[in-house]
Design an enzyme around this catalytic site. Structure first.
Site, PDB file in Angstrom:
ATOM      1  N   TRP A 142       0.832  -1.222   0.160  1.00  0.00           N
ATOM      2  CA  TRP A 142      -0.082  -0.120   0.053  1.00  0.00           C
ATOM      3  C   TRP A 142       1.077   1.378  -0.081  1.00  0.00           C
ATOM      4  O   TRP A 142       0.472   2.328  -0.773  1.00  0.00           O
ATOM      5  CB  TRP A 142      -0.815  -0.211   1.133  1.00  0.00           C
ATOM      6  N   ASP A 212      -1.198   6.496   6.560  1.00  0.00           N
ATOM      7  CA  ASP A 212      -2.137   5.592   6.132  1.00  0.00           C
ATOM      8  C   ASP A 212      -2.427   4.550   7.188  1.00  0.00           C
ATOM      9  O   ASP A 212      -1.680   3.655   7.171  1.00  0.00           O
ATOM     10  CB  ASP A 212      -1.783   5.145   4.783  1.00  0.00           C
ATOM     11  N   LYS A 236     -12.503  -1.760   7.644  1.00  0.00           N
ATOM     12  CA  LYS A 236     -11.551  -2.645   8.374  1.00  0.00           C
ATOM     13  C   LYS A 236     -12.113  -2.503   9.701  1.00  0.00           C
ATOM     14  O   LYS A 236     -12.616  -3.341  10.422  1.00  0.00           O
ATOM     15  CB  LYS A 236     -10.177  -2.447   8.007  1.00  0.00           C
TER      16      LYS A 236
HETATM   17  N1  PMP Z   1      -4.381   1.345   2.377  1.00  0.00           N
HETATM   18  C1  PMP Z   1      -4.375   0.155   3.026  1.00  0.00           C
HETATM   19  C2  PMP Z   1      -3.318   0.167   4.325  1.00  0.00           C
HETATM   20  C3  PMP Z   1      -5.130  -0.757   2.748  1.00  0.00           C
HETATM   21  O1  PMP Z   1      -5.389  -1.808   3.449  1.00  0.00           O
HETATM   22  C4  PMP Z   1      -6.346  -0.499   1.853  1.00  0.00           C
HETATM   23  C5  PMP Z   1      -7.046  -1.431   1.170  1.00  0.00           C
HETATM   24  N2  PMP Z   1      -7.148  -2.671   1.614  1.00  0.00           N
HETATM   25  C6  PMP Z   1      -6.230   0.991   1.086  1.00  0.00           C
HETATM   26  C7  PMP Z   1      -5.155   1.870   1.509  1.00  0.00           C
HETATM   27  C8  PMP Z   1      -7.184   1.054  -0.089  1.00  0.00           C
HETATM   28  O2  PMP Z   1      -8.354   1.385   0.423  1.00  0.00           O
HETATM   29  P1  PMP Z   1      -9.494   1.719  -0.397  1.00  0.00           P
HETATM   30  O3  PMP Z   1     -10.003   0.680  -1.054  1.00  0.00           O
HETATM   31  O4  PMP Z   1     -10.620   2.305   0.561  1.00  0.00           O
HETATM   32  O5  PMP Z   1      -9.230   2.777  -1.519  1.00  0.00           O
END
Ligand code: PMP
Length: 403
Positions: A142, A212, A236
């Site tokens: 990520w 994040d 989550k």
């Molecule tokens: N950052 C992290 C640490 C994630 O786990 C995720 C989704 N699994 C995201 C960003 C992306 O999130 P979204 O699908 O809401 O854009």
């Protein structure tokens, strides 16, 4: 240590469970169901990385208001985002978050859309205009993705990259060569896919720290004042998909370039109290219920951390006692409390593991397609009983299948 010699007839050694102090050999044998009773469908233990389980009491409470809010005659899905009812909901959600996270004055709490990934773009769009560069710590999929997005919008300086070791740990402070002139330092506190988590915030001096925290916000207490921006998608630990929580320091809001479109503009969004366009009313409502649950049923984030630590320890202890049958992806010191990623000796055993687990109502344990293996996401709402049941299953599966 547990002995994983194949014994044919499985005689579980319960020491590992008893050690954790929240389980008795008798209790673990009770097949705990988390489903609603009566004529409702049974529920399973869902180890998905997100959307993830929500507390049952939250689902039941929200269900009550789906058809008609008592005294109002309208569904929570139908009410206006300008109504008194919703104003109270969003204000209470913010108040709960401020209490849980001890958010100081001087920070705005925004309820935005576009998921966590829109923040990958909004942050550089806002803060890299000046020509300054930003320091990115790449600890997993990520943060790598976030840095890629940022590179399309400005200068990115990768200050640490864990790719060569397959992102199996986070950096130590002395590995970080930070630029004291950077616009911000970016990191992902918990990498959902690799299951590595920062145990404490990196020290970044006066440079704003951006985090994040999509897959670990609200799993433990933290010091909001150490951050410039702390954000997380909801699906989550905080609520259903559709809303992204952004906690941002006032002075950073003020730096927003005025020519950014309204819905990408922190200043406009903060001024408009997250109601510049129609917000995801129901998601924010459920977020309010989840934060009520954390405050009133769990008793706050210190207690939540204790429970999360116990849940994670249970799985890591089974992994560590398995003589290598299970191999944790994350190195000691970087292991995530929320996503336990592990491998079995081969694909065939892994497929068998997933199939057998599903038969026992332990679902969504397959690892992310980019890394393979298995992964148990054990967010706040995963009941302790679900983790106990998984630990017991892992123990038994290894007992039968280890060579
Ligand atoms: N950052 C992290 C640490 C994630 O786990 C995720 C989704 N699994 C995201 C960003 C992306 O999130 P979204 O699908 O809401 O854009």
């Amino acid at each position: 240590m547990l002995d994983f010699t194949p014994v044919g007839l499985v005689i579980p050694d319960w020491q590992i469970f008893i050690k954790h102090g929240f389980i008795s050999p008798i209790k673990i044998q009770i097949d705990h169901k988390i489903g609603m009773t009566g004529n409702m469908e049974k529920r399973v233990y869902n180890f998905s990385p997100g959307p993830a389980m929500l507390p049952l009491s939250v689902l039941e409470e929200s269900q009550k208001n789906v058809v008609s809010i008592p005294g109002l005659g309208q569904s929570m899905l139908e009410i206006s985002h300008r109504s008194k009812t919703f104003t109270e909901v969003i204000e209470q959600a913010e108040a709960n978050l401020r209490t849980l996270l001890k958010i100081p004055d001087g920070y705005r709490v925004l309820f935005l859309q576009g998921g966590a990934q829109l923040q990958f773009a909004m942050i550089p769009m806002t803060f890299l205009r000046s020509g300054k560069s930003a320091d990115y710590i790449l600890s997993g999929t990520w943060s790598k993705k976030a840095s890629k997005e940022a590179k399309t919008l400005g200068n990115v300086n990768v200050v640490w990259n864990g790719e060569s070791s397959n992102y199996d740990h986070v950096p130590s402070q002395d590995e970080l060569k930070l630029d004291s002139n950077a616009a911000y330092v970016y990191h992902t506190s918990n990498e959902t896919i690799q299951g590595v988590q920062f145990q404490t915030e990196p020290e970044v001096g006066d440079v704003p720290l951006v985090c994040d925290a999509s897959s670990d916000l609200l799993c433990r207490p933290l010091s909001v004042e150490k951050y410039g921006i702390l954000y997380a998608c909801a699906q989550k630990n905080i609520g259903p998909a559709g809303v992204t929580l952004v906690i941002i320091r006032d002075d950073l809001v003020k730096q927003t370039p005025s020519d950014l479109p309204s819905l990408l503009n922190y200043s406009v969004l903060a001024e408009g109290k997250s109601l510049v366009n129609t917000p995801p009313v129901f998601s924010i409502y459920v977020m309010k219920l989840v934060t009520d649950w954390l405050l009133n049923d769990i008793g706050g984030l210190d207690r939540m951390l204790e429970i999360n630590q116990k849940k994670a320890d249970l799985l890591y202890d089974v992994i560590d006692a398995s003589n290598g049958f299970y191999d944790a992806h994350a190195k000691q010191g970087s292991r995530s409390l929320m996503n336990v990623a592990f491998r079995l000796p081969n694909e065939q055993l892994q497929d068998g593991f997933l199939t057998e687990a599903a038969k026992q109502d332990l679902v969504a344990l397959k690892g992310h397609r980019s890394v393979g293996g298995c992964r148990a996401s054990i967010y706040n709402a995963m009941p302790v009983e679900g983790v106990q049941k998984l630990a017991k299953f892992m123990y038994q599966f290894a007992s039968v299948n280890a060579q």
